[in-house]
Design a protein around this motif. Structure first.
Motif, PDB file in Angstrom:
ATOM      1  N   GLN A 140       0.801  -1.104   0.092  1.00 17.67           N
ATOM      2  CA  GLN A 140      -0.108  -0.167  -0.136  1.00 17.67           C
ATOM      3  C   GLN A 140       0.804   1.260   0.112  1.00 17.67           C
ATOM      4  N   PHE A 141       0.627   2.255  -1.007  1.00 11.67           N
ATOM      5  CA  PHE A 141       1.480   3.233  -1.052  1.00 11.67           C
ATOM      6  C   PHE A 141       0.593   4.454  -1.349  1.00 11.67           C
ATOM      7  N   PHE A 142       1.380   5.771  -1.089  1.00 13.47           N
ATOM      8  CA  PHE A 142       0.483   7.102  -1.036  1.00 13.47           C
ATOM      9  C   PHE A 142       1.410   8.048  -1.861  1.00 13.47           C
ATOM     10  N   GLY A 143       0.865   8.697  -2.481  1.00 15.66           N
ATOM     11  CA  GLY A 143       1.604   9.653  -3.352  1.00 15.66           C
ATOM     12  C   GLY A 143       0.924  10.165  -4.660  1.00 15.66           C
ATOM     13  N   SER A 193      -3.896   7.149  -2.557  1.00 17.13           N
ATOM     14  CA  SER A 193      -3.651   5.796  -2.116  1.00 17.13           C
ATOM     15  C   SER A 193      -3.758   5.002  -3.412  1.00 17.13           C
ATOM     16  N   LEU A 194      -2.781   4.047  -3.280  1.00 21.12           N
ATOM     17  CA  LEU A 194      -2.569   3.136  -4.458  1.00 21.12           C
ATOM     18  C   LEU A 194      -1.888   1.869  -4.024  1.00 21.12           C
ATOM     19  N   SER A 195      -2.350   0.825  -4.674  1.00 17.27           N
ATOM     20  CA  SER A 195      -1.588  -0.514  -4.592  1.00 17.27           C
ATOM     21  C   SER A 195      -0.780  -1.042  -5.790  1.00 17.27           C
ATOM     22  N   VAL A 196       0.495  -1.380  -5.311  1.00 17.96           N
ATOM     23  CA  VAL A 196       1.501  -1.478  -6.387  1.00 17.96           C
ATOM     24  C   VAL A 196       1.761  -3.126  -6.228  1.00 17.96           C
ATOM     25  N   GLY A 231      -6.700   5.873  -6.049  1.00 17.07           N
ATOM     26  CA  GLY A 231      -7.661   7.369  -5.766  1.00 17.07           C
ATOM     27  C   GLY A 231      -7.488   8.042  -4.604  1.00 17.07           C
ATOM     28  N   ILE A 232      -8.158   9.174  -4.529  1.00 17.86           N
ATOM     29  CA  ILE A 232      -7.860  10.215  -3.448  1.00 17.86           C
ATOM     30  C   ILE A 232      -8.289   9.759  -2.151  1.00 17.86           C
ATOM     31  N   ASP A 233      -7.239   9.468  -1.251  1.00 21.16           N
ATOM     32  CA  ASP A 233      -7.530   9.028   0.000  1.00 21.16           C
ATOM     33  C   ASP A 233      -7.662  10.169   1.021  1.00 21.16           C
ATOM     34  N   LEU A 234      -7.160  11.360   0.865  1.00 21.08           N
ATOM     35  CA  LEU A 234      -7.252  12.436   1.706  1.00 21.08           C
ATOM     36  C   LEU A 234      -7.256  13.895   0.803  1.00 21.08           C
ATOM     37  N   GLU A 235      -8.064  14.589   1.002  1.00 24.07           N
ATOM     38  CA  GLU A 235      -8.305  15.726   0.248  1.00 24.07           C
ATOM     39  C   GLU A 235      -8.407  16.990   1.260  1.00 24.07           C
ATOM     40  N   ALA A 236      -7.216  17.548   1.489  1.00 20.33           N
ATOM     41  CA  ALA A 236      -7.146  18.604   2.411  1.00 20.33           C
ATOM     42  C   ALA A 236      -7.134  20.024   1.669  1.00 20.33           C
ATOM     43  N   THR A 237      -8.486  20.424   1.231  1.00 17.76           N
ATOM     44  CA  THR A 237      -8.817  21.577   0.743  1.00 17.76           C
ATOM     45  C   THR A 237      -8.441  22.551   1.771  1.00 17.76           C
ATOM     46  N   GLY A 238      -7.896  23.630   1.426  1.00 17.78           N
ATOM     47  CA  GLY A 238      -7.371  24.832   2.134  1.00 17.78           C
ATOM     48  C   GLY A 238      -6.185  24.570   2.857  1.00 17.78           C
ATOM     49  N   ASN A 239      -5.659  23.432   3.036  1.00 16.54           N
ATOM     50  CA  ASN A 239      -4.280  23.216   3.637  1.00 16.54           C
ATOM     51  C   ASN A 239      -3.236  22.646   2.464  1.00 16.54           C
ATOM     52  N   SER A 240      -2.133  22.750   3.139  1.00 17.54           N
ATOM     53  CA  SER A 240      -0.837  22.586   2.017  1.00 17.54           C
ATOM     54  C   SER A 240      -0.076  21.298   2.862  1.00 17.54           C
ATOM     55  N   ILE A 241      -0.035  20.117   2.298  1.00 18.72           N
ATOM     56  CA  ILE A 241       0.735  19.003   2.898  1.00 18.72           C
ATOM     57  C   ILE A 241       2.181  19.132   2.161  1.00 18.72           C
ATOM     58  N   SER A 242       3.311  19.033   2.879  1.00 19.58           N
ATOM     59  CA  SER A 242       4.687  19.085   2.149  1.00 19.58           C
ATOM     60  C   SER A 242       5.325  17.885   2.258  1.00 19.58           C
ATOM     61  N   ARG A 243       5.177  16.776   3.497  1.00 20.10           N
ATOM     62  CA  ARG A 243       5.672  15.856   3.581  1.00 20.10           C
ATOM     63  C   ARG A 243       4.509  14.787   4.087  1.00 20.10           C
ATOM     64  N   VAL A 244       5.172  13.564   3.854  1.00 20.69           N
ATOM     65  CA  VAL A 244       4.342  12.362   4.156  1.00 20.69           C
ATOM     66  C   VAL A 244       5.472  11.284   4.834  1.00 20.69           C
ATOM     67  N   TRP A 245       5.141  10.843   5.823  1.00 25.22           N
ATOM     68  CA  TRP A 245       6.125   9.555   6.456  1.00 25.22           C
ATOM     69  C   TRP A 245       5.045   8.557   6.948  1.00 25.22           C
ATOM     70  N   ALA A 287      -1.381  13.330  12.713  1.00 23.94           N
ATOM     71  CA  ALA A 287      -1.694  11.846  12.193  1.00 23.94           C
ATOM     72  C   ALA A 287      -2.895  11.620  11.509  1.00 23.94           C
ATOM     73  N   TYR A 288      -2.717  10.762  10.767  1.00 20.39           N
ATOM     74  CA  TYR A 288      -3.856  10.399   9.618  1.00 20.39           C
ATOM     75  C   TYR A 288      -3.701   8.898   9.451  1.00 20.39           C
ATOM     76  N   ALA A 289      -5.130   7.989   9.956  1.00 22.99           N
ATOM     77  CA  ALA A 289      -5.346   6.790   9.413  1.00 22.99           C
ATOM     78  C   ALA A 289      -5.613   6.558   8.362  1.00 22.99           C
ATOM     79  N   PRO A 290      -4.901   6.063   7.374  1.00 18.38           N
ATOM     80  CA  PRO A 290      -5.357   5.916   5.757  1.00 18.38           C
ATOM     81  C   PRO A 290      -6.811   5.207   5.843  1.00 18.38           C
TER      82      PRO A 290
END
Length: 373
Positions: free
Chosen positions: A272-275, A289-292, A302-316, A334-337
């Motif tokens: 399970q991957f994100f990006g 979110s995507l499966s490889v 597909g879109i897992d998180l739509e952060a309208t109004g926010n700006s995400i710069s990094r994901v770990w 913290a975000y639960a996919p």
């Protein structure tokens, strides 16, 4: 997504203010009064750093005074430990310089051992539990500095085996551009022993550690290697090829045993991957979110998180807690996919007990779980 949005601040660079002096604390019993038997000796000090102190959000600091790691609690951002890499990276001339980039280091899974790629060889060190620093214990270097037809010989691309028992590296001949490099290993208990030939790999092969450091620190605009080598769980060599999928826009490495190692996205749970994520420090408001599969087949995009109004710069990925850690502005969430819930605010900015002086680069390099053996 629903719920009230959180106003987020812009990213603020971390500048380090004072040099932290790390000293071992020795405690002894009270002196015996005349005629009295001496008190029992104090319990011996621990010879290892607690595993919990070597876990959490890992941050790398490079500067004019030295090179350091800090581990931070994922829940509140407080510093758990500060590890000094300076002795390992310090050149014999005394000029440490600013070239001690993160991807030139390699660490065993438990952080007990480290190697640093320097001047054609590998500086080898062991973590000192009393000083919280890596003591330079020797150099793994070629027996011969040059050959007649191949020119100078260098040892490059170090990485440790999954069980931490071996240090692997690439042997490269300066003038043999068409030939593959040989991959060698030495035992961590005898790094100056005779290297063992493990197999061959394309010249200028990279490492999984090098890829992870670029992905997790958001520096993927660097071209990067065409191949990386990895060490399987049974200590066998595997070479992964780079794939740039024009249809999906995904960039990754793939191998028969290891499967997919992402370059332009981040792995969460296995498969399970994100990006995709931006590498030029640009921000984004949609997290996919995507499966490889192990053969590189992409599905469930597909879109897992739509952060309208926010700006995400990094994901770990915080795999220990089945969640993602997001950086938006200078705040951590913290975000639960797959959840319909908003990301939960954790803290604003990492905090420190002490800060090394003169830092010119600071990078968060992901979430490291507690390593138990």
């Amino acid at each position: 997504m629903t719920g009230e949005k959180v106003t987020l601040k812009r990213i603020a660079p971390v500048f380090l203010a004072t040099m932290l002096a790390l000293t071992a604390c020795n405690s002894g019993g009270d002196e015996a009064a005349p005629g009295e038997a001496p008190q029992a000796d104090a319990a011996p000090e621990e010879d290892t750093i607690p595993a919990e102190e070597l876990s959490g959000l890992l941050e790398y600091h490079r500067g004019t005074r030295g090179v350091f790691l800090t581990f931070h609690d994922v829940e509140d951002g407080t510093q758990r430990s500060l590890i000094d890499l300076t002795d390992l990276a310090l050149a014999e001339t005394g000029g440490m310089g600013i070239e001690a980039f993160w991807d030139r280091f390699a660490f065993s899974p438990d952080f007990r051992f480290a190697a640093y790629e320097h001047d054609g060889g590998l500086r080898f060190g062991e973590l000192n539990a009393q000083t919280y620093s890596y003591d330079w214990t020797g150099v793994v270097e070629p027996q011969e500095s040059t050959t007649f037809s191949g020119g100078a010989i260098e040892y490059l691309s170090p990485q440790f085996s999954p069980d931490g028992s071996q240090l692997w590296f690439e042997e490269q001949h300066e003038n043999r551009e068409e030939e593959d490099s040989r991959i060698f290993s030495v035992d961590v208990t005898d790094p100056k022993g005779e290297p063992e030939h493990q197999g061959d790999a394309p010249r200028d092969v990279g490492t999984i550690h090098e890829v992870d450091s670029r992905v997790l620190s958001g520096q993927g605009t660097w071209r990067g290697p065409d191949n990386v080598y990895t060490i399987t769980e049974d200590n066998q060599l595997e070479v992964l090829e780079r794939v740039n999928d024009e249809e999906t826009g995904l960039d990754y490495f793939i191998g028969d045993t290891t499967g997919v190692v992402p370059w332009s996205f981040v792995e969460g749970a296995p498969g399970q991957f994100f990006g995709p994520i931006g590498f030029d420090r640009s921000t984004f408001t949609e997290l996919h979110s995507l499966s490889v599969s192990d053969d590189g087949t992409v599905s469930d995009d597909g879109i897992d998180l739509e952060a309208t109004g926010n700006s995400i710069s990094r994901v770990w990925a915080d795999k220990e807690h089945d969640r993602l850690i997001l950086l938006a502005g200078s705040s951590y969430f913290a975000y639960a996919p797959g959840s319909d819930d908003e990301p939960v605010a954790l803290f604003d900015d990492l905090t420190y007990e002490g800060r090394p002086e003169g830092t010119v680069q600071t990078e968060v390099l992901g979430v490291y779980p507690v390593h138990n053996g």
